[in-house]
Design an enzyme around this catalytic site. Structure first.
Site, PDB file in Angstrom:
ATOM      1  N   HIS A  13       0.837  -1.204   0.000  1.00  0.00           N
ATOM      2  CA  HIS A  13       0.000   0.000   0.000  1.00  0.00           C
ATOM      3  C   HIS A  13       0.876   1.260   0.000  1.00  0.00           C
ATOM      4  O   HIS A  13       1.993   1.235   0.538  1.00  0.00           O
ATOM      5  CB  HIS A  13      -0.860   0.075   1.270  1.00  0.00           C
ATOM      6  CG  HIS A  13      -1.943  -0.942   1.369  1.00  0.00           C
ATOM      7  ND1 HIS A  13      -2.160  -1.690   2.513  1.00  0.00           N
ATOM      8  CD2 HIS A  13      -2.901  -1.328   0.487  1.00  0.00           C
ATOM      9  CE1 HIS A  13      -3.197  -2.489   2.328  1.00  0.00           C
ATOM     10  NE2 HIS A  13      -3.665  -2.301   1.103  1.00  0.00           N
ATOM     11  N   CYS A  72      -3.239   1.323   9.634  1.00  0.00           N
ATOM     12  CA  CYS A  72      -4.152   0.260   9.187  1.00  0.00           C
ATOM     13  C   CYS A  72      -5.239  -0.057  10.202  1.00  0.00           C
ATOM     14  O   CYS A  72      -6.283  -0.595   9.852  1.00  0.00           O
ATOM     15  CB  CYS A  72      -3.392  -1.040   8.953  1.00  0.00           C
ATOM     16  SG  CYS A  72      -1.787  -0.851   8.244  1.00  0.00           S
TER      17      CYS A  72
HETATM   18  C1  CIR Z   1      -3.673  -7.595   4.083  1.00  0.00           C
HETATM   19  O1  CIR Z   1      -2.817  -8.199   3.457  1.00  0.00           O
HETATM   20  O2  CIR Z   1      -4.654  -7.093   3.553  1.00  0.00           O
HETATM   21  C2  CIR Z   1      -3.534  -7.487   5.580  1.00  0.00           C
HETATM   22  N1  CIR Z   1      -2.917  -8.670   6.092  1.00  0.00           N
HETATM   23  C3  CIR Z   1      -2.729  -6.267   5.947  1.00  0.00           C
HETATM   24  C4  CIR Z   1      -3.449  -5.009   5.635  1.00  0.00           C
HETATM   25  C5  CIR Z   1      -2.706  -3.818   6.127  1.00  0.00           C
HETATM   26  N2  CIR Z   1      -3.498  -2.667   5.918  1.00  0.00           N
HETATM   27  C6  CIR Z   1      -3.014  -1.451   5.675  1.00  0.00           C
HETATM   28  O3  CIR Z   1      -1.823  -1.307   5.506  1.00  0.00           O
HETATM   29  N3  CIR Z   1      -3.868  -0.474   5.517  1.00  0.00           N
END
Ligand code: CIR
Length: 279
Positions: free
Chosen positions: A182, A269
């Site tokens: 991201h 996140c």
């Molecule tokens: C994923 O791969 O979607 C989750 N394990 C981690 C998401 C992290 N989210 C973020 O950076 N906004």
């Protein structure tokens, strides 16, 4: 003790007309969190109990930033559900509920949409083939930078433009280096005109007139920090980043994130701040 009729400071926390603190939405860590998506299977595996303790420290940190924290019910059906940021983009009272880039995460957004609507947000949606994760959207003043990532496609970006451009927010797409999950894995806002950026990750010119606080490449993970009004939460164990933030005049609190990192997650996140005046 002030005299009974002494004038009350206008910003006293108990002043009857003090504005309500802004809300940040979070969702608790599910029992299934050890099955969250991860680019590399974690070894040792995720410790759910420790993740919950780290989440509690994070919630405490949000309160220290001045947020009133609303905790959404944990959903064991969604191992990644605590990464609530990805479910929606919120700006100026408008929410765009995202269609997650990872198919396994598409059931997470409904409860978030309901919570946003209950708090008065005007809720918009996106349809197939659009995908977008909130972790790809970074707001600086009136600009929304959006990463074109493995999770966010051109149709998702087009929908972001459709919803927010008429409200005076300019959308600026950002191509990401290969292997980046991201946009906010590389950088995070420190206010409307200041950004924290991992060295070598993106051109600092991207952010035009914004001041850049640099994170050494060896501490790139700490570029995902969460700031509000002169205070900032930073991932524990990144002393150079802490020093850079303090030198920039910010008050720093470290938050342990080892278990979230195993699932490719970091600080932003874990919440959706509904800040009417993000600084
Ligand atoms: C994923 O791969 O979607 C989750 N394990 C981690 C998401 C992290 N989210 C973020 O950076 N906004």
């Amino acid at each position: 003790m002030p005299a009974p009729d002494a004038p009350r400071a206008p910003d006293a926390p108990d002043a009857p007309d003090a504005p309500a603190p802004p809300v940040a939405l979070v969702r608790g860590v599910p029992a299934t969190f050890d099955r969250a998506l991860a680019a590399t299977p974690p070894d040792p595996p995720i410790d759910v109990t420790l993740a919950r303790a780290q989440h509690a420290a994070y919630v405490d940190g949000l309160r220290w930033l001045g947020y009133d924290v609303v905790v959404l019910p944990t959903q064991d059906a969604h191992p990644d559900g605590c990464f609530v940021e990805d479910a929606a983009v919120v700006a100026d009272g408008v929410a765009l509920v995202a269609r997650a880039g990872a198919p396994s995460r598409r059931g997470e957004a409904e409860a978030v949409a309901a919570a946003l609507a209950a708090r008065g947000a005007v809720v918009h949606r996106m349809e197939e083939p659009a995908t977008l994760d909130g972790g790809d959207v970074l707001r600086l003043g009136r600009r929304l930078f959006v990463g074109r990532s493995p999770r966010t496609n051109d149709a998702g970006i087009a929908r972001l433009v459709e919803v927010f451009a008429p409200r005076g927010l300019e959308v600026a797409p950002v191509p990401l280096p290969p292997g980046t999950l991201h946009l906010k894995c590389l950088c995070a806002p420190l206010g409307p005109d200041r950004v924290l950026l991992a060295d070598g990750a993106l051109s600092p010119d991207l952010f035009a007139s914004a001041a850049v606080v640099r994170v050494p490449a060896a501490e790139a993970y700490a570029a995902n920090a969460l700031a509000r009004r002169g205070r900032v939460l930073v991932a524990a164990g990144h002393p150079l980043t802490r020093r850079a933030l303090e030198a920039a005049g910010l008050e720093v609190r470290e938050i342990p994130t080892s278990e979230f990192r195993k699932a490719d997650g970091a600080l932003t996140c874990l919440s959706i701040p509904l800040d009417p005046d993000p600084r």
